[in-house]
Design a protein around this motif. Structure first.
Motif, mmCIF file in Angstrom:
data_model
loop_
_atom_site.group_PDB
_atom_site.id
_atom_site.type_symbol
_atom_site.label_atom_id
_atom_site.label_comp_id
_atom_site.label_asym_id
_atom_site.label_seq_id
_atom_site.Cartn_x
_atom_site.Cartn_y
_atom_site.Cartn_z
ATOM 1 N N ILE A 201 37.892 19.549 52.036
ATOM 2 C CA ILE A 201 38.592 18.524 52.792
ATOM 3 C C ILE A 201 38.964 17.344 51.902
ATOM 4 N N MET A 202 38.039 16.813 51.172
ATOM 5 C CA MET A 202 38.326 15.640 50.361
ATOM 6 C C MET A 202 38.104 15.870 48.873
ATOM 7 N N ALA A 203 37.568 16.999 48.451
ATOM 8 C CA ALA A 203 37.290 17.246 47.045
ATOM 9 C C ALA A 203 37.324 18.750 46.782
ATOM 10 N N PRO A 204 37.619 19.153 45.534
ATOM 11 C CA PRO A 204 37.626 20.580 45.230
ATOM 12 C C PRO A 204 36.249 21.189 45.428
ATOM 13 N N LEU A 205 36.266 22.458 45.789
ATOM 14 C CA LEU A 205 35.008 23.163 45.970
ATOM 15 C C LEU A 205 34.295 23.326 44.640
ATOM 16 N N ARG A 206 32.985 23.306 44.678
ATOM 17 C CA ARG A 206 32.193 23.517 43.476
ATOM 18 C C ARG A 206 32.223 24.982 43.095
ATOM 19 N N SER A 207 32.250 25.259 41.783
ATOM 20 C CA SER A 207 32.256 26.627 41.255
ATOM 21 C C SER A 207 33.415 27.436 41.829
ATOM 22 N N GLU A 208 34.639 27.056 41.445
ATOM 23 C CA GLU A 208 35.808 27.783 41.904
ATOM 24 C C GLU A 208 35.842 29.212 41.368
ATOM 25 N N GLY A 209 35.133 29.478 40.258
ATOM 26 C CA GLY A 209 35.112 30.825 39.697
ATOM 27 C C GLY A 209 34.025 31.706 40.278
ATOM 28 N N ARG A 210 33.455 31.307 41.420
ATOM 29 C CA ARG A 210 32.366 32.071 42.027
ATOM 30 C C ARG A 210 32.787 33.507 42.325
ATOM 31 N N ALA A 211 33.963 33.690 42.924
ATOM 32 C CA ALA A 211 34.400 35.033 43.314
ATOM 33 C C ALA A 211 34.642 35.910 42.089
ATOM 34 N N VAL A 212 35.293 35.340 41.057
ATOM 35 C CA VAL A 212 35.559 36.111 39.834
ATOM 36 C C VAL A 212 34.249 36.504 39.167
ATOM 37 N N LEU A 213 33.326 35.569 39.088
ATOM 38 C CA LEU A 213 32.038 35.859 38.454
ATOM 39 C C LEU A 213 31.275 36.917 39.245
ATOM 40 N N ALA A 214 31.283 36.815 40.570
ATOM 41 C CA ALA A 214 30.556 37.782 41.392
ATOM 42 C C ALA A 214 31.153 39.174 41.269
ATOM 43 N N ALA A 215 32.486 39.283 41.262
ATOM 44 C CA ALA A 215 33.126 40.596 41.157
ATOM 45 C C ALA A 215 32.799 41.267 39.825
ATOM 46 N N ASN A 216 32.900 40.520 38.733
ATOM 47 C CA ASN A 216 32.595 41.104 37.424
ATOM 48 C C ASN A 216 31.112 41.426 37.283
ATOM 49 N N ALA A 217 30.252 40.568 37.820
ATOM 50 C CA ALA A 217 28.816 40.840 37.751
ATOM 51 C C ALA A 217 28.455 42.067 38.579
ATOM 52 N N ALA A 218 29.114 42.242 39.731
ATOM 53 C CA ALA A 218 28.852 43.424 40.549
ATOM 54 C C ALA A 218 29.254 44.694 39.812
ATOM 55 N N ALA A 219 30.448 44.667 39.178
ATOM 56 C CA ALA A 219 30.908 45.851 38.439
ATOM 57 C C ALA A 219 29.994 46.138 37.252
ATOM 58 N N PHE A 220 29.578 45.086 36.530
ATOM 59 C CA PHE A 220 28.705 45.312 35.377
ATOM 60 C C PHE A 220 27.323 45.774 35.831
ATOM 61 N N GLY A 221 26.851 45.277 36.971
ATOM 62 C CA GLY A 221 25.574 45.757 37.493
ATOM 63 C C GLY A 221 25.629 47.228 37.859
ATOM 64 N N ALA A 222 26.746 47.660 38.466
ATOM 65 C CA ALA A 222 26.899 49.079 38.794
ATOM 66 C C ALA A 222 26.976 49.918 37.523
ATOM 67 N N PHE A 223 27.705 49.417 36.493
ATOM 68 C CA PHE A 223 27.794 50.143 35.225
ATOM 69 C C PHE A 223 26.421 50.259 34.566
ATOM 70 N N THR A 224 25.631 49.202 34.642
ATOM 71 C CA THR A 224 24.282 49.249 34.065
ATOM 72 C C THR A 224 23.411 50.270 34.786
ATOM 73 N N ALA A 225 23.471 50.292 36.111
ATOM 74 C CA ALA A 225 22.689 51.265 36.876
ATOM 75 C C ALA A 225 23.124 52.687 36.557
ATOM 76 N N PHE A 226 24.449 52.908 36.460
ATOM 77 C CA PHE A 226 24.944 54.247 36.124
ATOM 78 C C PHE A 226 24.466 54.671 34.738
ATOM 79 N N SER A 227 24.511 53.739 33.764
ATOM 80 C CA SER A 227 24.070 54.058 32.401
ATOM 81 C C SER A 227 22.586 54.373 32.363
ATOM 82 N N MET A 228 21.773 53.629 33.101
ATOM 83 C CA MET A 228 20.344 53.896 33.143
ATOM 84 C C MET A 228 20.061 55.275 33.729
ATOM 85 N N GLN A 229 20.778 55.625 34.785
ATOM 86 C CA GLN A 229 20.549 56.926 35.402
ATOM 87 C C GLN A 229 20.963 58.058 34.463
ATOM 88 N N ARG A 230 22.110 57.878 33.778
ATOM 89 C CA ARG A 230 22.569 58.925 32.857
ATOM 90 C C ARG A 230 21.628 59.065 31.665
#
Length: 482
Positions: A201-230
């Motif tokens: 409303i009166m100021a920019p939201l904190r951590s505007e890159g939250r969505a980008v960071l979460a999406a990349n972290a989710a993909a890297f977390g899935a890649f890490t789990a897949f690598s561990m299983q393999r």
């Protein structure tokens, strides 16, 4: 013919109506005139000395015996009276100035507060003061109090004697006008408020890159789990793989949200961190493939390790400087160009294109990523300029490859090693020249921030006197600030 009583009454009513209309018109005009003005200003006569020197004489109006201050004070008074009206204020001519023993700052505040409750909201009270600073210079000090105010605004400058009135006008204008910083803050608040809930409303939201960071972290977390299983079972057992993917994705999202809540992560920070993680993971995987790491599934573990290392180095870089979108684009561009140039360099070393240059691509990606990431912490560049430089590099590579295509296809059966190296050398050189040319064409204008001091020039660089006259000298050179 004498008028009847009824006609006399009608005439009297008409006269009354005319008088009322005239009075209403005058009142409306006066009201509109007051609305157009910004308020009243009480301008005290110029006093001397400036009043802030230790042990200075008492404030007083300059006398004709004080020739210099007296003349400057007369000029300053006339200039400020005109300036007050030019700025849209009404000059209060009823106040002729303070009494000789009522010239201190406290008296000025009392005069400003004496209009409390007045219909026009009170008046500014301005007290200009000058003092001979020696030689041909004067100290100009203007003290002002807002309407009904309890504070003083002071501006002090030392100016040449012939600029006293001009600088006094500028100082008065700045004091009576809203501060530029306050105006900028108001406009910023209006802009942010107009953006709606997307920016808060009166100021920019904190951590505007939250969505980008979460999406990349989710993909890297899935890649890490897949690598561990393999790496653990070398088998695609969905009963183990799918739960691990869910856990890895959840851990990645949770960690990203915690980081975004703790620190202010911009979109540039998020994409820069993603560049460090993904390109480093790709580099480690390619190097493992080039070294023929066995079993094959262990190469995924190399990728996870490289990604964690790259993300850690990117995090250290983020603690040193904030990254914008241009810096993140530069990091991704460095990884991509390093991948292509590294592969071409391995082809050049081997003299053949019959193999897949895993090692060269992996090492090139790492070198390009580190170099671009380090450069991003030192320069400021826009994403569009990075893309234009990439386009120039790609175009230069295509031109180099096209120019040397006969070397590859003159022997349809199999190109020789020398022909292959010649074509690859031209491609790499064309890519580098194309990138440099694109950087040059998109550089900042002279006088702005540039990576290299100066700029080249070509044409007539001088003249030589001969018997037949002046002869131009042609050449190339490099000039600019040292």
């Amino acid at each position: 013919m004498r008028p009847t009583g009824r006609q006399s009454i009608a005439g009297g009513l008409r006269a009354v109506v005319v008088v009322l209309v005239a009075a209403a018109t005058i009142a409306l005009c006066a009201r509109s005139a007051r609305a157009e003005t910004k308020g009243s200003v009480v301008l005290w006569p110029t006093l001397t000395p400036a009043g802030d020197a230790v042990g200075s004489t008492a404030l007083h109006r300059p006398t004709p015996s004080e020739r210099g201050p007296f003349e400057r004070a007369q000029e300053l008074d006339a200039t400020l009276r005109d300036a007050v009206q030019d700025l849209g204020f009404t000059l209060d001519v009823t106040d002729t100035g303070p009494a000789p023993n009522r010239m201190r700052d406290e008296d000025l505040l009392l005069r400003a507060q004496s209009d409390t409750g007045s219909p026009d909201g009170g008046a500014w009270v301005v007290s200009p003061r000058i003092e001979n600073a020696g030689g041909s210079s004067y100290i100009v000090r203007i003290v002002a109090s807002p309407p009904n105010g309890k504070e003083l605004r002071v501006r002090v400058e030392t100016v040449p004697s012939d600029s006293v009135s001009v600088r006094g006008l500028v100082m008065l204008r700045d004091m009576l006008s809203p501060p530029a910083a306050a105006v900028a803050a108001i406009e910023k608040e209006r802009e942010l408020a107009g953006r709606g809930t997307s920016q808060g409303i009166m100021a920019p939201l904190r951590s505007e890159g939250r969505a980008v960071l979460a999406a990349n972290a989710a993909a890297f977390g899935a890649f890490t789990a897949f690598s561990m299983q393999r790496a653990a079972s070398q088998a695609d057992d969905p009963r183990v793989l799918y739960p691990l993917l869910v856990v890895g994705t959840g851990i990645g999202i949770g960690g990203a949200l915690l980081v975004a809540d703790e620190w202010d992560v911009t979109t540039g920070d998020a994409w820069f961190l993603a560049a460090g993680g993904w390109w480093a993971a790709g580099s480690a995987f390619l190097i493992a493939a080039g070294q023929k790491v066995q079993p094959f599934d262990d190469r995924y573990a190399w990728g996870v390790g490289g990604g964690l290392l790259g993300a850690g180095v990117a995090t250290v870089a983020l603690t040193r400087a904030k990254m914008d979108d241009g810096d993140a684009t530069l990091a991704h561009s460095g990884g991509a160009l390093g991948l292509l140039l590294g592969g071409a360099s391995e082809f050049l070393y081997l003299g053949t294109t019959d193999v897949t240059p895993y090692t060269g691509m992996g090492v090139g990606t790492a070198v390009g990523l580190v170099a671009a990431g380090a450069l991003a912490t030192r320069v400021t560049i826009s994403p569009s300029r990075v893309l234009l430089i990439d386009l120039g590099a790609a175009g230069g590579a295509l031109i180099g490859a096209a120019a040397t295509s006969p070397l590859l296809f003159q022997n349809i059966e199999r190109p020789t090693e020398s022909n292959t190296r010649g074509s690859l050398s031209a491609t790499i050189a064309g890519s580098l020249l194309g990138g440099v040319l694109a950087w040059w064409l998109t550089r900042d204008a002279p006088g702005g921030h540039a990576l290299l001091p100066g700029w080249p020039s070509a044409g007539v660089i001088g003249a030589s006197l001969t018997r037949s006259g002046s002869t131009p000298v042609y050449g190339i050179g490099w000039g600019g600030p040292l």
